[in-house]
Each structure stands twice: as C-alpha cells, then as structure tokens.
Design a protein around this motif. Structure first.
Motif, short mmCIF file in Angstrom:
data_model
loop_
_atom_site.label_atom_id
_atom_site.label_comp_id
_atom_site.label_asym_id
_atom_site.label_seq_id
_atom_site.Cartn_x
_atom_site.Cartn_y
_atom_site.Cartn_z
N LEU A 148 32.93 42.10 -69.87
CA LEU A 148 33.71 43.29 -69.54
C LEU A 148 33.47 43.75 -68.11
N ALA A 149 32.25 43.56 -67.61
CA ALA A 149 31.84 44.11 -66.32
C ALA A 149 32.78 43.76 -65.16
N PRO A 150 33.25 42.50 -65.01
CA PRO A 150 34.10 42.19 -63.86
C PRO A 150 35.44 42.92 -63.86
N HIS A 151 35.83 43.44 -65.02
CA HIS A 151 37.13 44.09 -65.13
C HIS A 151 37.03 45.61 -65.11
N LEU A 152 35.83 46.12 -64.85
CA LEU A 152 35.62 47.56 -64.73
C LEU A 152 35.24 47.90 -63.29
N ALA A 153 35.82 48.95 -62.77
CA ALA A 153 35.40 49.46 -61.47
C ALA A 153 33.97 49.99 -61.60
N PRO A 154 33.24 50.11 -60.48
CA PRO A 154 31.87 50.64 -60.57
C PRO A 154 31.78 51.95 -61.35
N ALA A 155 32.75 52.83 -61.14
CA ALA A 155 32.74 54.10 -61.86
C ALA A 155 32.89 53.89 -63.36
N GLY A 156 33.66 52.89 -63.75
CA GLY A 156 33.85 52.60 -65.17
C GLY A 156 32.57 52.06 -65.80
N ARG A 157 31.86 51.20 -65.07
CA ARG A 157 30.60 50.67 -65.59
C ARG A 157 29.55 51.77 -65.70
N GLU A 158 29.52 52.65 -64.72
CA GLU A 158 28.59 53.76 -64.78
C GLU A 158 28.94 54.70 -65.94
N SER A 159 30.22 54.94 -66.15
CA SER A 159 30.65 55.81 -67.24
C SER A 159 30.23 55.26 -68.60
N LEU A 160 30.31 53.95 -68.76
CA LEU A 160 29.92 53.33 -70.02
C LEU A 160 28.42 53.51 -70.26
N LEU A 161 27.63 53.32 -69.21
CA LEU A 161 26.19 53.52 -69.35
C LEU A 161 25.87 54.98 -69.68
N LEU A 162 26.56 55.90 -69.03
CA LEU A 162 26.33 57.33 -69.28
C LEU A 162 26.75 57.72 -70.70
N GLN A 163 27.76 57.05 -71.22
CA GLN A 163 28.15 57.31 -72.59
C GLN A 163 27.02 56.94 -73.54
N GLY A 164 26.38 55.81 -73.25
CA GLY A 164 25.23 55.42 -74.04
C GLY A 164 24.09 56.41 -73.88
N ALA A 165 23.88 56.87 -72.65
CA ALA A 165 22.83 57.86 -72.41
C ALA A 165 23.07 59.12 -73.21
N GLY A 166 24.33 59.49 -73.39
CA GLY A 166 24.66 60.67 -74.17
C GLY A 166 24.20 60.56 -75.61
N ILE A 167 24.30 59.35 -76.16
CA ILE A 167 23.82 59.13 -77.53
C ILE A 167 22.31 59.25 -77.58
N ALA A 168 21.64 58.61 -76.62
CA ALA A 168 20.17 58.63 -76.60
C ALA A 168 19.62 60.04 -76.38
N LEU A 169 20.32 60.84 -75.58
CA LEU A 169 19.83 62.18 -75.24
C LEU A 169 20.26 63.26 -76.22
N ALA A 170 21.05 62.88 -77.21
CA ALA A 170 21.60 63.88 -78.12
C ALA A 170 20.53 64.64 -78.90
N ASP A 171 19.37 64.01 -79.12
CA ASP A 171 18.30 64.66 -79.86
C ASP A 171 17.08 64.94 -79.00
N GLY A 172 17.25 64.89 -77.68
CA GLY A 172 16.14 65.15 -76.79
C GLY A 172 15.97 64.05 -75.76
N PRO A 173 14.88 64.09 -75.00
CA PRO A 173 14.66 63.08 -73.95
C PRO A 173 14.67 61.65 -74.51
N CYS A 174 15.06 60.70 -73.66
CA CYS A 174 15.07 59.29 -74.05
C CYS A 174 13.66 58.83 -74.38
N THR A 175 13.56 58.08 -75.45
CA THR A 175 12.30 57.42 -75.76
C THR A 175 12.20 56.15 -74.90
N PRO A 176 11.01 55.59 -74.77
CA PRO A 176 10.90 54.32 -74.04
C PRO A 176 11.81 53.24 -74.62
N ALA A 177 11.95 53.21 -75.95
CA ALA A 177 12.80 52.19 -76.57
C ALA A 177 14.27 52.39 -76.20
#
Length: 239
Positions: free
Chosen positions: A176-205
């Motif tokens: 998927l990466a070659p077909h996403l602009a840098p902003a799109g790739r960053e947005s996807l990572l931040l979406q994942g971060a939103g799940i991880a942070l939903a219950d507090g700070p990210c764990t190491p895992a």
C-alpha cells in the motif's frame, strides 16, 4: 520526397488480453485491451515493408489512449480500497494483541477504525473472534479463548509483534505504501496510535507494533518517533 500523404507507417494491432486498470488519462477505473502490433511502411496507403513489432500496450476502452504495461502497477480504485481496508484491519488486530481488549474505549476505537476503512459491518465480537483465531493459528496463546479476549491479550502469551504478526503487517502495509502520499502514510500510523492511546499511554508492546507498521509504510524512524510523540501529547488521541 517523403510526404505524410504518400509515405507513412501503419500499425496493425491485435488484442491478446483484456482487464480493468486505473487509466492515467481518465483518472479512474476503466476496461483495457492489451494489444500487440506490427508496423509496416506504407506508400499511398498500401503496406509495402515490415518495420518491426509494436507494443505491447494497454488501450483504454474509454479514451483510447495507449499506455505501457507499468500502468497495471497502479491499483484500481476498488483494489486500493481493499488494500487500505486490509491494512487497517491487520494493524488493528496487531494493536489489540499487544495492548489487550479490557478497555471499552479501546474496543470501540478499534471497531470505528475498521468500519471507517471500509468494513461497515464490523462488530466487536468479530474482532475478538479473529484475535483469538489469530492467536490459536500462530501458537501464541497460552490461555483459553476468554484469556485472549478478556482484556490482556498482550500479556497472556500473545507475542505482541512476533515474527508472524510482523510478517502480516509488512504484507498488508508494504504494497500500500507506494500508493499513499506521505501524509496518507502518516495518517494511517496515527490512526493506529489512536487505538493504542485510547486507554492511556502506549505500552512498549504497542509501540513496537506501531514502529513495525511505520517501517512497513516506509516512514523514517525519526518521523515515526515524532508522530507517536505528537499523538501522545494530543487531546485527540489521548485516552
């Protein structure tokens, strides 16, 4: 004297295959004909001498433009949507495996992310069932189904980003990466971060999963760290 009305080159095309592609000229999904041809020198419109092969080319059924076979490297709109949906789904499962599913906010955030990516009928039960099946299939679950889905998947024997999950993340995100602009790739990572942070700070895992995902999205390690730090400080993502 050579003249456009007297001497020219004519190409006789032959269709060898067909399919659907994203037409660069039309800017959308179109049918195509894959064609090869033979060039012939013509005099007064009459073919008199072979001039070699032409193509292969992709001929758009709508604009009739001719394109190289590398046009097939660009996914169709439908294919791109499927790739994005699968990428979000895989990242979500990896984060649930890493951080656990005890928090209602985490579960709701995960379901919302998968639905927004195209799986409108996704439910919490479906994600939990898939998570347990993933653990069982890869041999990373030491407890029962309830142990895997009852709130501590990342700490009940499920390797949060072991070899199998890392491979799955790369398989889902790298194409998927070659077909996403840098902003799109960053947005996807931040979406994942939103799940991880939903219950507090990210764990190491969870951070390990997000770092693996960022690498699969061809983001620079410094950019990954910057994005995760910014997400942790943003009220939008903090649980």
């Amino acid at each position: 004297m050579r003249n456009g009305c007297v001497v020219g080159v004519r190409t006789s095309w032959r269709t060898v295959a067909d399919g659907e592609f994203f037409c660069p000229e039309c800017g959308g999904d179109r049918n195509y004909l894959r064609r090869t041809g033979r060039r012939r020198l013509t005099v007064l419109g009459i073919p008199v001498l072979a001039r070699g092969a032409a193509g292969p080319v992709l001929e758009c059924s709508a604009c009739r433009g001719h394109f190289g076979l590398d046009a097939l490297d660009h996914p169709t709109t439908v294919r791109f949507s499927t790739m994005l949906r699968d990428a979000v789904h895989t990242l979500t499962l990896a984060l649930l495996a890493a951080g656990g599913t005890a928090s209602r906010t985490v579960r709701d955030t995960a379901v919302a992310a998968v639905r927004a990516a195209g799986s409108a009928d996704c439910t919490e039960d479906q994600l939990l069932t898939l998570l347990a099946a993933l653990a069982a299939d890869t041999g990373r679950m030491t407890g029962t189904y309830e142990a895997a889905t009852g709130g501590h998947c990342g700490h009940q024997g499920l390797d949060p980003c072991g070899t199998a999950l890392a491979i799955e993340l790369h398989e889902a995100l790298e194409p998927l990466a070659p077909h996403l602009a840098p902003a799109g790739r960053e947005s996807l990572l931040l979406q994942g971060a939103g799940i991880a942070l939903a219950d507090g700070p990210c764990t190491p895992a969870e951070r390990e999963v997000l770092s693996t995902a960022g690498a699969a999205l061809t983001l620079d390690p410094d950019d990954i760290a910057r994005l995760l730090t910014a997400a942790a400080r943003s009220p939008r993502y903090r649980g």
